[in-house]
Scaffold this active site. Structure first.
Site, PDB file in Angstrom:
ATOM      1  CG  ASN A   9      -2.789   0.071 -11.337  1.00  0.00           C
ATOM      2  OD1 ASN A   9      -1.684   0.551 -11.109  1.00  0.00           O
ATOM      3  ND2 ASN A   9      -3.735  -0.031 -10.419  1.00  0.00           N
ATOM      4  CE  LYS A  16      -3.612  -4.778  -8.512  1.00  0.00           C
ATOM      5  NZ  LYS A  16      -3.962  -3.820  -7.491  1.00  0.00           N
ATOM      6  NE  ARG A  86      -3.156   4.077  -9.044  1.00  0.00           N
ATOM      7  CZ  ARG A  86      -2.435   3.536  -8.069  1.00  0.00           C
ATOM      8  NH1 ARG A  86      -1.890   2.345  -8.234  1.00  0.00           N
ATOM      9  NH2 ARG A  86      -2.270   4.165  -6.937  1.00  0.00           N
ATOM     10  CG  HIS A 175      -6.203   6.267  -2.164  1.00  0.00           C
ATOM     11  ND1 HIS A 175      -5.959   6.237  -0.813  1.00  0.00           N
ATOM     12  CD2 HIS A 175      -5.587   5.185  -2.685  1.00  0.00           C
ATOM     13  CE1 HIS A 175      -5.216   5.175  -0.520  1.00  0.00           C
ATOM     14  NE2 HIS A 175      -4.972   4.521  -1.651  1.00  0.00           N
ATOM     15  NE  ARG A 236       1.738   3.175   2.352  1.00  0.00           N
ATOM     16  CZ  ARG A 236       0.961   3.475   1.313  1.00  0.00           C
ATOM     17  NH1 ARG A 236       0.704   4.730   1.016  1.00  0.00           N
ATOM     18  NH2 ARG A 236       0.441   2.522   0.575  1.00  0.00           N
ATOM     19  N   GLY A 325     -10.601  -2.493   0.356  1.00  0.00           N
ATOM     20  CA  GLY A 325     -10.737  -3.854   0.891  1.00  0.00           C
ATOM     21  C   GLY A 325     -11.261  -3.887   2.314  1.00  0.00           C
ATOM     22  CD  GLU A 328     -14.835  -2.210  -1.747  1.00  0.00           C
ATOM     23  OE1 GLU A 328     -14.958  -3.367  -2.195  1.00  0.00           O
ATOM     24  OE2 GLU A 328     -14.180  -1.332  -2.322  1.00  0.00           O
ATOM     25  CG  ASN A 329     -14.627  -6.913   1.923  1.00  0.00           C
ATOM     26  OD1 ASN A 329     -15.644  -7.365   1.413  1.00  0.00           O
ATOM     27  ND2 ASN A 329     -13.594  -6.504   1.207  1.00  0.00           N
ATOM     28  CD  GLU A 380      -8.497   3.035  -7.012  1.00  0.00           C
ATOM     29  OE1 GLU A 380      -8.514   1.847  -6.623  1.00  0.00           O
ATOM     30  OE2 GLU A 380      -7.640   3.841  -6.651  1.00  0.00           O
TER      31      GLU A 380
HETATM   32  P1  AMP Z   1      -7.077  -3.455  -0.840  1.00  0.00           P
HETATM   33  O1  AMP Z   1      -5.699  -2.834  -0.783  1.00  0.00           O
HETATM   34  O2  AMP Z   1      -8.150  -2.468  -1.163  1.00  0.00           O
HETATM   35  O3  AMP Z   1      -7.130  -4.707  -1.674  1.00  0.00           O
HETATM   36  O4  AMP Z   1      -7.402  -3.945   0.662  1.00  0.00           O
HETATM   37  C1  AMP Z   1      -6.623  -4.900   1.316  1.00  0.00           C
HETATM   38  C2  AMP Z   1      -7.053  -4.975   2.778  1.00  0.00           C
HETATM   39  O5  AMP Z   1      -8.453  -5.321   2.845  1.00  0.00           O
HETATM   40  C3  AMP Z   1      -6.300  -6.047   3.568  1.00  0.00           C
HETATM   41  O6  AMP Z   1      -5.931  -5.530   4.832  1.00  0.00           O
HETATM   42  C4  AMP Z   1      -7.358  -7.129   3.730  1.00  0.00           C
HETATM   43  O7  AMP Z   1      -7.163  -7.909   4.891  1.00  0.00           O
HETATM   44  C5  AMP Z   1      -8.601  -6.290   3.872  1.00  0.00           C
HETATM   45  N1  AMP Z   1      -9.794  -7.103   3.728  1.00  0.00           N
HETATM   46  C6  AMP Z   1     -10.264  -7.736   2.621  1.00  0.00           C
HETATM   47  N2  AMP Z   1     -11.363  -8.472   2.925  1.00  0.00           N
HETATM   48  C7  AMP Z   1     -11.573  -8.302   4.262  1.00  0.00           C
HETATM   49  C8  AMP Z   1     -12.547  -8.790   5.192  1.00  0.00           C
HETATM   50  N3  AMP Z   1     -13.532  -9.620   4.795  1.00  0.00           N
HETATM   51  N4  AMP Z   1     -12.463  -8.393   6.477  1.00  0.00           N
HETATM   52  C9  AMP Z   1     -11.490  -7.566   6.886  1.00  0.00           C
HETATM   53  N5  AMP Z   1     -10.548  -7.065   6.060  1.00  0.00           N
HETATM   54  C10 AMP Z   1     -10.584  -7.430   4.764  1.00  0.00           C
END
Ligand code: AMP
Length: 398
Positions: A9, A16, A86, A175, A236, A325, A328-329, A380
């Site tokens: 990627n 990556k 990718r 995506h 964005r 990110g 999921e979190n 992915e």
């Molecule tokens: P990604 O591009 O999928 O890696 O997602 C990045 C985003 O996920 C960033 O804004 C991070 O701050 C957010 N993120 C990751 N872990 C957490 C968490 N525990 N709580 C809130 N946001 C998170």
């Protein structure tokens, strides 16, 4: 030949890699970043010391260094069986993943006008692995391909039709690999087949998009001609009034300046004035920083509006799915978003949500919710590995 699949990627300054075994289990992952600058570095997951790179290493040099390290560590003892790449934009030429031959390369090149920042760098990754492994089948998996099933009413803008005919101005969506994986995983978790599963999939990372998936097929999505349209993202803006270009020109801003601002200085960063990182924003908001709280509020409200919009494409809904990110979190983002959706019958269960659905097979909905709500970690790279395996003669299963 050892049966491993290498997934590549290439981003504008990053690379990556992921290695999967013949059962499509991830063997390792690696990252090189700040490439072509003096700060270039590379590391392999679980390995403490960084991988040595030449100064201002290029993508190709980083790839060679990482592969050589994989070999030293015994992670890759011979050539991979297939390599999956990718590729961001497949335009209308690619409705699914493809084996990379000279004609596919020409078509990927032809799509570069639609993704000038991404396709050329994806192509340089392909060129590098072709040089390194000339006998290994290479496969391209496109971010856009899964959305090629959108009906015309969803992909055509209400614009002069010649713009579409002559220049390809339409919604492509991105995506796609992640949204497809959400449909697959939701089907598995709900004990359904893909062909009978309908979900709304929200991929919320630095880039954010949402898709309506009817009977396993993408029928609408929020990103458009470019990955700027739709949801609020890290830097964005997502949707804005197109009249903004005209208005800002009266303030002395040229198109390029507005483009830069909409892509790099807007979204969570623009509103908060602090950061594009959701985790940091939540901390700032907890400490009373009002612009950060407002940024989260706008993010969740826009997302909720789009969940409603995606309903227009579906006749049945099996689950609302959160991934990426943030998806999921961030229990906070999910909670705040679903609060706007009570009228439609979505209800979240606080303790399941706080645990990110970890102990409940992804489920975070309350008993009284009209629809399931799922948290599903995206992968992915796994989809790319499966496609590379399938198109190079393996099963693609697993
Ligand atoms: P990604 O591009 O999928 O890696 O997602 C990045 C985003 O996920 C960033 O804004 C991070 O701050 C957010 N993120 C990751 N872990 C957490 C968490 N525990 N709580 C809130 N946001 C998170």
């Amino acid at each position: 030949m050892e049966d491993v699949i290498l997934v590549v990627n290439c981003g504008s300054s990053s690379l990556k890699l992921a290695l999967f075994d013949q059962h499509h289990r991830r063997r390792t992952s690696a990252l090189a970043d700040s490439l072509n600058t003096e700060d270039a570095f590379a590391r392999i997951d679980g390995v403490e010391e960084k991988v040595a790179l030449p100064s201002s290493a290029s993508h190709r040099e980083a790839l060679e260094a990482l592969v050589s390290r994989f070999r030293d560590l015994g992670l890759m003892t011979s050539e991979p069986r297939a390599i999956g790449h990718r590729v961001v934009h497949g335009g209308e030429a690619f409705k699914e993943a493809t084996v990379i031959d000279d004609s596919a390369l020409r078509s990927i090149q032809a799509c570069a006008g639609l993704a000038p920042l991404h396709n050329p760098v994806n192509l340089s990754g392909i060129a590098a692995t072709r040089l390194m492994f000339p006998a290994v089948p290479q496969v391209a998996v496109f971010d856009t391909a899964y959305h090629q099933t959108l009906p015309q009413r969803a992909y055509l803008y209400a614009l002069p039709e010649a713009w579409y005919r002559e220049w390809g101005v339409r919604r492509y969506g991105f995506h796609g690999t992640s949204h497809y994986f959400m449909a697959l995983e939701a089907a598995r978790l709900l004990n359904r087949t893909l062909a009978t599963t309908s979900v709304i999939s929200a991929h919320l990372g630095n880039g954010c998009s949402i898709a309506a998936i009817r009977d396993g097929i993408s029928v609408d999505t929020s990103m458009g001609l470019t990955p700027l349209e739709g949801l609020v993202m890290g830097t964005r803006s997502g949707d804005v009034d197109p009249g903004i270009f005209d208005f800002l020109s009266t303030k002395g801003l040229c198109t390029e300046e507005v483009h830069q601002a909409l892509n790099h200085q807007s979204g969570l960063l623009g509103v908060s004035g602090q950061t594009n990182d959701m985790r940091s924003l939540c901390e700032l908001a907890d400490h009373g920083h009002k612009p950060s709280a407002l940024a989260i509020d706008i993010f969740c409200f826009r997302l909720a509006k789009y969940v409603g919009a995606m309903m227009a494409s579906l006749s049945q809904l099996d689950a609302l799915v959160f991934t990426g990110g943030i998806g999921e979190n961030s229990a906070r983002v999910r909670q705040k978003t679903v609060e706007h959706l009570h009228l439609m019958g979505f209800k979240i269960r606080a303790d399941f949500n706080e645990a990110n659905g970890q102990y409940t097979d992804g489920h975070i909905e309350d008993n009284g919710s009209r629809f399931a709500i799922l948290v599903i970690p995206t992968d992915e790279e796994l989809v790319i590995a499966r496609e590379a395996s399938r198109l190079s003669g393996g099963t693609g299963a697993g």
